[in-house]
Write an enzyme that holds these catalytic residues in place. Structure first.
Site, PDB file in Angstrom:
ATOM      1  N   SER A  13       0.838  -1.196   0.000  1.00  0.00           N
ATOM      2  CA  SER A  13       0.000   0.000   0.000  1.00  0.00           C
ATOM      3  C   SER A  13       0.872   1.244   0.000  1.00  0.00           C
ATOM      4  CB  SER A  13      -0.908   0.012   1.231  1.00  0.00           C
ATOM      5  OG  SER A  13      -1.631   1.233   1.316  1.00  0.00           O
ATOM      6  N   ARG A  14       0.331   2.363  -0.503  1.00  0.00           N
ATOM      7  CA  ARG A  14       1.026   3.653  -0.414  1.00  0.00           C
ATOM      8  C   ARG A  14       0.973   4.215   0.999  1.00  0.00           C
ATOM      9  NH1 ARG A  14      -2.598   7.010  -4.018  1.00  0.00           N
ATOM     10  NH2 ARG A  14      -4.075   5.613  -2.990  1.00  0.00           N
ATOM     11  N   TYR A  34       4.538  -0.861  -2.385  1.00  0.00           N
ATOM     12  CA  TYR A  34       4.377  -1.754  -3.534  1.00  0.00           C
ATOM     13  C   TYR A  34       5.676  -2.482  -3.862  1.00  0.00           C
ATOM     14  CZ  TYR A  34       0.092   0.976  -4.426  1.00  0.00           C
ATOM     15  OH  TYR A  34      -1.110   1.590  -4.321  1.00  0.00           O
ATOM     16  N   LEU A  50      -4.865  -2.706  -8.010  1.00  0.00           N
ATOM     17  CA  LEU A  50      -4.756  -1.251  -8.059  1.00  0.00           C
ATOM     18  C   LEU A  50      -5.774  -0.666  -9.036  1.00  0.00           C
ATOM     19  CD1 LEU A  50      -0.860  -1.086  -8.212  1.00  0.00           C
ATOM     20  CD2 LEU A  50      -2.312  -0.648  -6.225  1.00  0.00           C
ATOM     21  N   HIS A  55      -2.322  -0.564 -13.686  1.00  0.00           N
ATOM     22  CA  HIS A  55      -2.150  -1.994 -13.943  1.00  0.00           C
ATOM     23  C   HIS A  55      -0.899  -2.299 -14.750  1.00  0.00           C
ATOM     24  CE1 HIS A  55      -6.713  -2.949 -13.302  1.00  0.00           C
ATOM     25  NE2 HIS A  55      -6.095  -2.561 -12.205  1.00  0.00           N
ATOM     26  N   LYS A  73      -8.617  -6.676 -14.151  1.00  0.00           N
ATOM     27  CA  LYS A  73      -8.976  -6.202 -15.469  1.00  0.00           C
ATOM     28  C   LYS A  73      -9.436  -4.751 -15.381  1.00  0.00           C
ATOM     29  CE  LYS A  73     -12.613  -6.148 -14.333  1.00  0.00           C
ATOM     30  NZ  LYS A  73     -13.211  -5.644 -13.101  1.00  0.00           N
ATOM     31  N   ARG A 140     -14.221   4.042  -9.633  1.00  0.00           N
ATOM     32  CA  ARG A 140     -14.786   3.672 -10.934  1.00  0.00           C
ATOM     33  C   ARG A 140     -15.387   4.869 -11.669  1.00  0.00           C
ATOM     34  NH1 ARG A 140     -15.530  -0.271  -7.261  1.00  0.00           N
ATOM     35  NH2 ARG A 140     -15.073  -2.443  -7.861  1.00  0.00           N
ATOM     36  N   ASP A 152     -14.825  -1.578 -16.420  1.00  0.00           N
ATOM     37  CA  ASP A 152     -15.027  -2.322 -15.177  1.00  0.00           C
ATOM     38  C   ASP A 152     -15.831  -3.600 -15.380  1.00  0.00           C
ATOM     39  OD1 ASP A 152     -14.377  -1.924 -12.252  1.00  0.00           O
ATOM     40  OD2 ASP A 152     -16.513  -2.380 -12.113  1.00  0.00           O
TER      41      ASP A 152
END
Length: 296
Positions: A13-14, A34, A50, A55, A73, A140, A152
Site C-alpha cells: 500500500s502507499r 508496492y 490497483l 495496472h 482487469k 470507478r 469495469d
C-alpha cells in the site's frame, strides 16, 4: 485464496496506516509499499488490485520477478498499452488478467454444450453486467484512474463471447451515457465477430446487480444467471422449443478459487494456461472498437 490453501503473506500500500488496518481486518501477515511487497522472498505469487491506470506499470514490475501474477482487469487502458506490456515481459510469463470464470467448472459446462452441438449452430450471445455505484468518490467514476462501466464490467461479456465463439470482434456499434465525471456510466453495444456470430452487451453502474446471459443457438439456448462469478444459487438452464429442458447448479466453491488453484499449480512447476499473452490483446482490441463506436 485461503479456500485454495494459500496464505496472505503481505499487502502492499502507499499508506502504511491504512495497510496495517487492512492487514489486521483481513489477517494478512505483513505490510509494505508496492516495491517492498515484490521484494519479499517469501512471496510466491502476486495479485494486483490497483486502479486501472496503474495496472500496466505494476503488472510489468511483478512479472519481472518471475512469479505468477494475477492483475485486475482491464490489463491496460487500450490495446497499445496491453501489447507493449506483453512485449516487454518474458515469453510464457505466468501473467493473467483477472477473469476467474474461464477456470470455473461452469464455464467448462458452457463450452461443452456449445461445442457438442446441444444448441445447434451458436449464433448470438446476449449478456449484461450491471451494478450500482452510489458513492461519488468511487474510483470507478474517476476518469484519471481509468474509470467507467466498459472498463469495469463491459469487459466481461466480451471475454465470455470471445471464449465461446473462439473468434475476435471485427466491428462494433455502441452508445454510452456519461456520469458527471465524464466516464461512461452505461454502455450498450453490438459486436460482430469474424466468425459471423454476434454479441449484444449491456454494462453499467447505476442499476441493481445483474449478469443475466443468453447463449443462443439455432435449436436451443442456455440461460445463465451468473457466468462471471457463479455462486451455489446460480444456475445454467437449457431451453428448447419454449420449454425448460435441463438445469445445472454452480459449484459451491468460491468463484476465484479455481483461478488461484491454477496459479498455485504453476508455482509448483505446472504449465500456465489461459494467460494474458493468449487472451488479453484480443479483449483490449475489442474494447477499443466498442469505445470508438460509442464516441462516434
Amino acid at each position: 485464496m485461503r479456500a485454495a490453501g494459500g496464505r496472505a503473506v503481505v499487502v502492499g500500500s502507499r499508506d502504511p496506516d491504512r495497510a496495517r488496518a487492512w492487514a489486521a481486518d483481513h489477517q494478512v501477515e505483513a505490510t509494505a509499499d508496492y516495491a517492498g511487497a515484490l521484494d519479499r522472498p517469501d512471496v510466491d505469487a502476486v495479485y494486483i488490485a490497483l486502479p486501472n491506470d496503474q495496472h500496466v506499470e505494476w503488472a510489468a514490475a511483478a512479472a519481472a520477478t518471475g512469479r505468477p501474477v494475477i492483475c485486475e482487469k482491464p490489463l491496460g487502458l487500450d490495446a497499445t498499452q496491453v501489447d507493449a506490456l506483453l512485449a516487454g515481459i518474458p515469453a510464457g510469463a505466468p501473467l493473467w488478467e483477472s477473469f476467474a470464470f474461464p477456470f470455473h467448472p461452469q464455464t467448462e459446462l458452457l463450452r461443452r454444450l456449445v461445442d457438442d452441438g446441444t444448441l445447434g449452430e451458436v449464433r448470438e450471445i446476449v449478456s449484461e453486467f450491471h451494478f450500482d455505484v452510489r458513492t461519488p468518490t468511487n474510483i470507478r467514476l474517476d476518469p484519471a484512474l481509468g474509470g467507467g462501466a466498459l472498463y469495469d464490467v463491459g469487459c466481461y461479456p466480451v471475454r465470455l463471447a470471445r471464449l465461446l465463439f473462439g473468434s475476435e470482434v471485427d466491428t462494433a456499434a455502441a452508445r454510452s451515457r456519461s456520469a458527471d465525471s465524464g466516464v461512461d456510466i452505461e454502455t450498450a453495444a453490438v459486436a460482430d465477430f469474424t466468425s459471423g456470430q454476434r454479441l449484444i452487451l449491456s454494462a453499467g453502474m447505476r442499476r441493481p446487480a445483474s449478469t443475466a446471459t443468453r447463449i443462443i443457438g439455432s435449436h436451443a439456448e442456455l440461460r445463465v444467471g451468473n457466468p462471471f462469478h457463479p455462486t451455489p444459487t446460480d444456475t445454467v438452464e437449457l431451453w428448447r422449443d419454449g420449454a425448460l429442458r435441463q438445469t445445472w447448479s454452480a459449484d459451491p466453491a468460491p468463484a476465484f478459487q479455481w483461478m488461484i488453484e491454477h496459479a498455485q499449480q504453476v508455482v509448483r512447476g505446472g504449465d500456465a494456461r489461459i494467460t494474458a499473452a493468449e487472451t488479453s490483446g484480443g479483449n483490449a482490441r475489442a474494447l477499443d472498437l466498442i469505445r470508438a463506436a460509442a464516441a462516434r
